[in-house]
Design a protein around this motif. Sequence first.
Motif, PDB file in Angstrom:
ATOM      1  N   TRP A   1      -6.791   4.006  -3.331  1.00 13.84           N
ATOM      2  CA  TRP A   1      -7.251   4.438  -2.011  1.00 13.84           C
ATOM      3  C   TRP A   1      -8.751   4.198  -1.932  1.00 13.84           C
ATOM      4  O   TRP A   1      -9.456   4.312  -2.939  1.00 13.84           O
ATOM      5  CB  TRP A   1      -6.973   5.928  -1.795  1.00 13.84           C
TER       6      TRP A   1
ATOM      7  N   VAL B   1      -5.932  12.603   0.969  1.00 12.64           N
ATOM      8  CA  VAL B   1      -5.764  11.156   1.139  1.00 12.64           C
ATOM      9  C   VAL B   1      -4.444  10.727   0.514  1.00 12.64           C
ATOM     10  O   VAL B   1      -3.951  11.354  -0.431  1.00 12.64           O
ATOM     11  CB  VAL B   1      -6.931  10.370   0.498  1.00 12.64           C
TER      12      VAL B   1
ATOM     13  N   LEU C   1      -2.269   7.894  -1.498  1.00 10.78           N
ATOM     14  CA  LEU C   1      -2.417   6.772  -2.417  1.00 10.78           C
ATOM     15  C   LEU C   1      -1.310   5.753  -2.167  1.00 10.78           C
ATOM     16  O   LEU C   1      -0.226   6.092  -1.697  1.00 10.78           O
ATOM     17  CB  LEU C   1      -2.368   7.258  -3.864  1.00 10.78           C
ATOM     18  N   THR C   2      -1.581   4.493  -2.511  1.00 13.99           N
ATOM     19  CA  THR C   2      -0.591   3.440  -2.262  1.00 13.99           C
ATOM     20  C   THR C   2      -0.064   2.788  -3.530  1.00 13.99           C
ATOM     21  O   THR C   2       0.609   1.769  -3.467  1.00 13.99           O
ATOM     22  CB  THR C   2      -1.176   2.345  -1.341  1.00 13.99           C
TER      23      THR C   2
ATOM     24  N   SER D   1       0.257  12.051  -1.439  1.00 14.57           N
ATOM     25  CA  SER D   1      -1.069  12.506  -1.033  1.00 14.57           C
ATOM     26  C   SER D   1      -1.657  13.432  -2.088  1.00 14.57           C
ATOM     27  O   SER D   1      -0.954  14.264  -2.671  1.00 14.57           O
ATOM     28  CB  SER D   1      -1.004  13.228   0.312  1.00 14.57           C
TER      29      SER D   1
ATOM     30  N   ASN E   1      -0.790   8.826   8.888  1.00 16.01           N
ATOM     31  CA  ASN E   1      -0.878   7.597   8.105  1.00 16.01           C
ATOM     32  C   ASN E   1      -0.217   6.434   8.852  1.00 16.01           C
ATOM     33  O   ASN E   1       0.613   5.706   8.304  1.00 16.01           O
ATOM     34  CB  ASN E   1      -0.240   7.786   6.728  1.00 16.01           C
TER      35      ASN E   1
ATOM     36  N   ASP F   1      -1.810   1.367   6.334  1.00 20.32           N
ATOM     37  CA  ASP F   1      -0.766   2.266   5.826  1.00 20.32           C
ATOM     38  C   ASP F   1       0.613   1.649   6.026  1.00 20.32           C
ATOM     39  O   ASP F   1       1.466   1.660   5.126  1.00 20.32           O
ATOM     40  CB  ASP F   1      -0.820   3.607   6.565  1.00 20.32           C
TER      41      ASP F   1
ATOM     42  N   LEU G   1      -5.683  -1.209   0.574  1.00 15.84           N
ATOM     43  CA  LEU G   1      -6.910  -0.430   0.693  1.00 15.84           C
ATOM     44  C   LEU G   1      -7.560  -0.687   2.037  1.00 15.84           C
ATOM     45  O   LEU G   1      -7.721  -1.841   2.435  1.00 15.84           O
ATOM     46  CB  LEU G   1      -7.879  -0.800  -0.433  1.00 15.84           C
TER      47      LEU G   1
END
Length: 425
Positions: free
Chosen positions: A43, A72, A74-75, A148, A232, A237, A253
């Motif tokens: 992120w 936040v 995260l991916t 998150s 999101n 996203d 990102l």
Amino acid sequence: MNRFALATGTALTTLTLALTTSVAAAVPPQAGVVRQADWRAAWTAAPQRASTGFEPNWSEEGFSGQSVRQVVRLTTAGSSLRIRLSNDYGPSAVHLTAATVAHAGQGASVRPGSVRRLTFDGASSADLPAHGSLASDPVPLRVQPFQSVAVTLYFAGTTGPATFHSQAYATSYRAQGDHAADTAATAFAQATHSWYYLSGIDVTGGQGAKRNAVVTFGDSITDGFGSTNDANGRYPDELAEQLAAKGRARPVLNAGIGGNLVLNDSAWYGDHSAARFRRDVLDQPGVGTVVVLQGVNDLGFSESDTPTYKPAPVVSAQELIAGHRRLIRLAHAQGVKVVGATLLPFKGSDHWGEHAATVSDAVNQWIRTSGEYDAVVDLDRAMAAPGQADVLNPAYDSGDHLHPNDAGYTVMARHIADELTSKVM
């Protein structure tokens, strides 16, 4: 941002991992070595100087004897993480008294048992240097893609104006006193839609160290203007979700800044694209591809009556193309692939005018046909209203004829995901 002389280098020395299961009682430290190459950005948010912004925020007043909790998503997965903090626009050092990270709950709450106290070179507090950055030590906390986390920073002293990210489209929370370890939301009585000091979260473990992160670089359309807060629903996203659905999961990102320009700096809208490109794109751990969608503000601010960027220079197609070429050169010099996205239709918006229309057509044609980008996503055509090439499709319009809504961001993400998966990017 790879400027962590206070916290990390090419190879990190033995680090103390501070793990708390109940936060009050610390588990004995664990020693380990994490190489810089093992980190993957999960992120990020592009730092900006303190400013009034479009809605109330705390950047100009900063913090004094307060805790700020930021949530936040995260991916990518990992078994350990670190946070990155930016004081890029702070004229003096900021003392961070304490920091924690935890699995996010509802609102400002976090999941009991998940709170981890963060350390910085083994210490629980640290100075965030003037015009500089800081990374925490690694802390074991297992995270999954699209999970998150909540990062809580406590400042016992007075920070002064805070480096922040203005338009987060996510809620951050503030409490009086030290509530970094709280699991309940009770103390966090104030809220805003910006992020403060927090500029990145990296993970290690999980999927292994791969250089395949996608950085989306641009202005408010990348940042997510017009999307629903806390949903999101920004296009980055959606892009991460669609890549995962295709079986091609990658970290995505978001390096967008609302109002950002290719060619000029702005007090509100950040440093111009090339000035921030290394920090916000090339220094992200694991970056392999960048998607560039930018230029509408360079054209539109000279047409608009908005007072936030005046006087706005009148930019030619040649100048804007030269700005894009510079980004391509910077990326290619680091072995990063570059996807160019054409500017979306914006007739009827406050950015539209005869000059902006002419230049946007020329720039879009160059993006489509020059071959200088490694790949191209033609969002201009994909997002246009049927039979009206210069107008944003009403089904995708947030209402200002410039920024997409949630449905529009989903469509953008689909086209970009299709391009990324159809080529070796």
